[in-house]
Design a protein around this motif. Structure first.
Motif, PDB file in Angstrom:
ATOM      1  N   ARG A 196       0.831  -1.219   0.000  1.00 39.58           N
ATOM      2  CA  ARG A 196       0.000   0.000   0.000  1.00 39.58           C
ATOM      3  C   ARG A 196       0.863   1.266   0.000  1.00 39.58           C
ATOM      4  O   ARG A 196       0.588   2.239   0.706  1.00 39.58           O
ATOM      5  CB  ARG A 196      -0.976   0.002   1.179  1.00 39.58           C
ATOM      6  CG  ARG A 196      -2.027  -1.093   1.088  1.00 39.58           C
ATOM      7  CD  ARG A 196      -3.157  -0.890   2.085  1.00 39.58           C
ATOM      8  NE  ARG A 196      -4.183  -1.907   1.918  1.00 39.58           N
ATOM      9  CZ  ARG A 196      -5.190  -1.838   1.048  1.00 39.58           C
ATOM     10  NH1 ARG A 196      -5.289  -0.774   0.266  1.00 39.58           N
ATOM     11  NH2 ARG A 196      -6.092  -2.797   0.964  1.00 39.58           N
ATOM     12  N   GLY A 197       1.928   1.214  -0.779  1.00 39.83           N
ATOM     13  CA  GLY A 197       2.772   2.383  -0.953  1.00 39.83           C
ATOM     14  C   GLY A 197       3.818   2.586   0.119  1.00 39.83           C
ATOM     15  O   GLY A 197       4.623   3.519   0.032  1.00 39.83           O
ATOM     16  N   LEU A 198       3.832   1.716   1.155  1.00 40.37           N
ATOM     17  CA  LEU A 198       4.791   1.861   2.240  1.00 40.37           C
ATOM     18  C   LEU A 198       5.797   0.723   2.187  1.00 40.37           C
ATOM     19  O   LEU A 198       5.427  -0.444   2.043  1.00 40.37           O
ATOM     20  CB  LEU A 198       4.077   1.859   3.603  1.00 40.37           C
ATOM     21  CG  LEU A 198       3.085   2.998   3.847  1.00 40.37           C
ATOM     22  CD1 LEU A 198       2.380   2.786   5.185  1.00 40.37           C
ATOM     23  CD2 LEU A 198       3.793   4.347   3.829  1.00 40.37           C
ATOM     24  N   ASN A 199       7.078   1.073   2.332  1.00 36.81           N
ATOM     25  CA  ASN A 199       8.120   0.060   2.356  1.00 36.81           C
ATOM     26  C   ASN A 199       7.959  -0.818   3.597  1.00 36.81           C
ATOM     27  O   ASN A 199       7.564  -0.337   4.664  1.00 36.81           O
ATOM     28  CB  ASN A 199       9.484   0.754   2.355  1.00 36.81           C
ATOM     29  CG  ASN A 199      10.645  -0.206   2.161  1.00 36.81           C
ATOM     30  OD1 ASN A 199      11.713   0.009   2.698  1.00 36.81           O
ATOM     31  ND2 ASN A 199      10.452  -1.262   1.401  1.00 36.81           N
ATOM     32  N   VAL A 200       8.247  -2.123   3.465  1.00 35.66           N
ATOM     33  CA  VAL A 200       8.163  -3.045   4.593  1.00 35.66           C
ATOM     34  C   VAL A 200       8.972  -2.474   5.760  1.00 35.66           C
ATOM     35  O   VAL A 200      10.161  -2.197   5.612  1.00 35.66           O
ATOM     36  CB  VAL A 200       8.707  -4.432   4.205  1.00 35.66           C
ATOM     37  CG1 VAL A 200       8.816  -5.326   5.437  1.00 35.66           C
ATOM     38  CG2 VAL A 200       7.810  -5.090   3.176  1.00 35.66           C
TER      39      VAL A 200
END
Length: 523
Positions: A196-200
């Motif tokens: 959802r657009g966020l890096n792990v």
């Protein structure tokens, strides 16, 4: 002693990520760790219809097509000499197994150091004490998902800086030459994984499952990239990017791992886990195929993935395609509404560039990016009109040994479809619907190319379906239109779309040039 001669070097398969202890045990319980898995289904129809297509597995196909053998004998790796045409499985998860190891999870540098040890053991079995064979020895790394990051950690960190253990590094010849000739990755998150657009993130549960391996901060550390870069998809000058191929999946719908949560988190423009924009190394050749990250429709167990692998490792010609945009015209009603050229800054539109590449007689695409598969290359109006750099489309390889037996023509032939779709226009951020049909194509052309490598000088011809009939290449590239570079590569352009000198160009329409480079590959 077995002969070590390019392009037939040993192949080492490096599998992907196992999240839980149970997945690690399942992984080490299998001899080939997925490289032997085939498939019986493909999803190439535009309507999603499932077709029966039997793909035996990369392992079996390498045996059938290129004469490779596997390297297990009497319950372990072969004890004595092994041929150069051999496939090896790097079983890096065994030390982390409760059943076969100590159950402790390892970090990436430890995996990469073990890869060094494994490569040296392969060299001993292939070359023995023959100094000439050891001098020529190289391997191919073929990796899926996280396996590609282990390979990069080996090339960019361990071979350059060592493992950090002086005694062990001296034993393994670190820092030292990688002994790697080429790398091929399937679905590797070279720039990390975004949900959802966020890096792990690097915290809590993700750390317990080693998922922080895909966090860009952690990646920069184990890839030995200085600072806090926004992107970590660079080889940092430690391995030639032209010898590092990235096979990128685009079928997010058929990825079912993690109960489908990853697919829901990534959505379109991904293989169900890795976003398209994160799946390639900067400057490396690549191709896009409509396959998912893994599973029944996965990249590794697919004809499309295998054909790119085989041709990259053993092909004779590399072909690169780029597109130059010279002009884009707008519908007349839009020109009138905004007041012509002076008001075009008020216009916006998403242009989807579709590309499909195939070889003659095949039932698969070597490369495919389509709007209806949520994988087309998207550029907005301003980028196309004011952009100056050619748009990279794809890289493919032609292999004389992979020609269809039914073909009596000695030419290496391939076909490229190029299309540009405009789903909708906007004026002042409001959609414009007058005289517009959703999904309009302003350009759609199929080109056929034939390369005759046995002719001197090299002969290249092409044909456009709209002018010369489909599947025909009657127009030979004249020597005056060819540019020959110092490395022996040939470069030429083909004009596409409307003639820029036309007094009444189509509106909407496209004018541009397809740039093709054909380079000798594998010597």
């Amino acid at each position: 002693m077995p002969t070590v001669e390019p392009p037939y070097f040993p192949i080492i398969y490096v599998r992907g990520y196992a999240a839980t202890d149970g997945e690690i045990e399942d992984t080490v319980a299998t001899p080939y760790m997925g490289f032997n898995l085939g498939a019986t289904k493909s999803r190439q129809d535009h309507d999603g219809k499932i077709n029966r297509f039997i793909f035996e597995s990369p392992l079996l196909r390498l045996m059938k097509d290129e004469g490779y053998i596997d390297t297990y004998r009497d319950g372990d790796y072969v004890k004595g000499a092994a041929p150069a045409r051999s496939v090896w499985v790097f079983r890096y998860y065994e030390p982390s197994s409760n059943d076969l190891g100590d159950g402790k999870r390892r970090q990436m540098v430890a995996f990469a150091t073990d890869l060094r040890r494994f490569i040296l053991s392969v060299r001993d079995k292939v070359c023995g004490d023959d100094p000439q064979a050891r001098e020529r020895f190289q391997v191919y790394l073929v990796a899926h998902s996280m396996g590609g990051l282990i390979s990069r950690c080996y090339l960019q960190n361990v071979c350059i800086h060592g493992s950090g253990d002086k005694a062990r590094d001296e034993q393994l010849g670190l820092p030292g030459a990688s002994l790697v000739d080429k790398v091929f990755t399937y679905g590797t998150p070279h720039n990390g994984i975004d949900i959802r657009g966020l890096n792990v993130p690097d915290l809590g549960l993700t750390r317990a499952l080693e998922a922080d391996t895909f966090n860009r901060g952690d990646m920069a550390r184990y890839l030995a990239i200085d600072g806090q870069p926004a992107r970590v998809d660079t080889l940092d000058g430690h391995f030639p990017p032209e010898r590092f191929f990235c096979c990128i999946g685009t079928n997010y719908n058929d990825y079912t791992a993690f109960f489908g949560l990853a697919r829901k988190g990534t959505g379109p423009m991904s293989d169900g886990l890795v976003m398209i924009g994160n799946a390639a190394v900067s400057g490396a050749p690549r191709a896009f195929v409509h396959r998912s990250h893994s599973g029944a429709y996965g990249l590794v167990n697919s004809e499309e993935g295998y054909q790119n692998l085989r041709r990259f490792l053993f092909g004779q010609f590399r072909v690169d395609a780029r597109l130059v945009i010279d002009a884009i015209t707008l519908p007349p009603a839009i020109e009138k509404a905004v007041g012509g050229a002076t008001g075009r800054h008020r216009v916006n539109a998403a242009y989807y560039i579709e590309t499909e590449a195939a070889v003659r007689g095949a039932r698969y695409f070597l490369h495919q990016r389509r709007f209806d598969q949520s994988s087309a290359l998207m550029k907005n109006y301003d980028e196309l009109v004011h952009g100056h750099d050619p748009l990279y489309l794809f890289t493919g390889y032609l292999h004389e040994g992979a020609k269809m037996p039914e073909s009596h023509d000695r030419a290496l032939a391939f076909q490229l479809r190029l299309a540009i779709q405009v789903p909708a226009y906007e004026i002042d951020n409001a959609f414009w619907f007058d005289e517009h049909y959703p999904g309009d194509y302003i350009f759609d052309e199929t080109l056929t190319f034939e390369i005759r490598p046995r002719q001197t000088p090299l002969s290249i011809s092409y044909g456009l379906a709209s002018r010369h009939a489909p599947r025909r290449a009657p127009k030979k590239i004249a020597s005056d239109d060819l540019t020959i570079a110092a490395d022996g590569s040939l470069h030429f352009e083909i004009a596409l779309g409307f003639d820029r000198q036309s007094a009444n160009p189509p509106a909407p329409g496209f004018s541009g040039r397809l740039q093709i480079s054909a380079s000798p590959w594998n010597g």
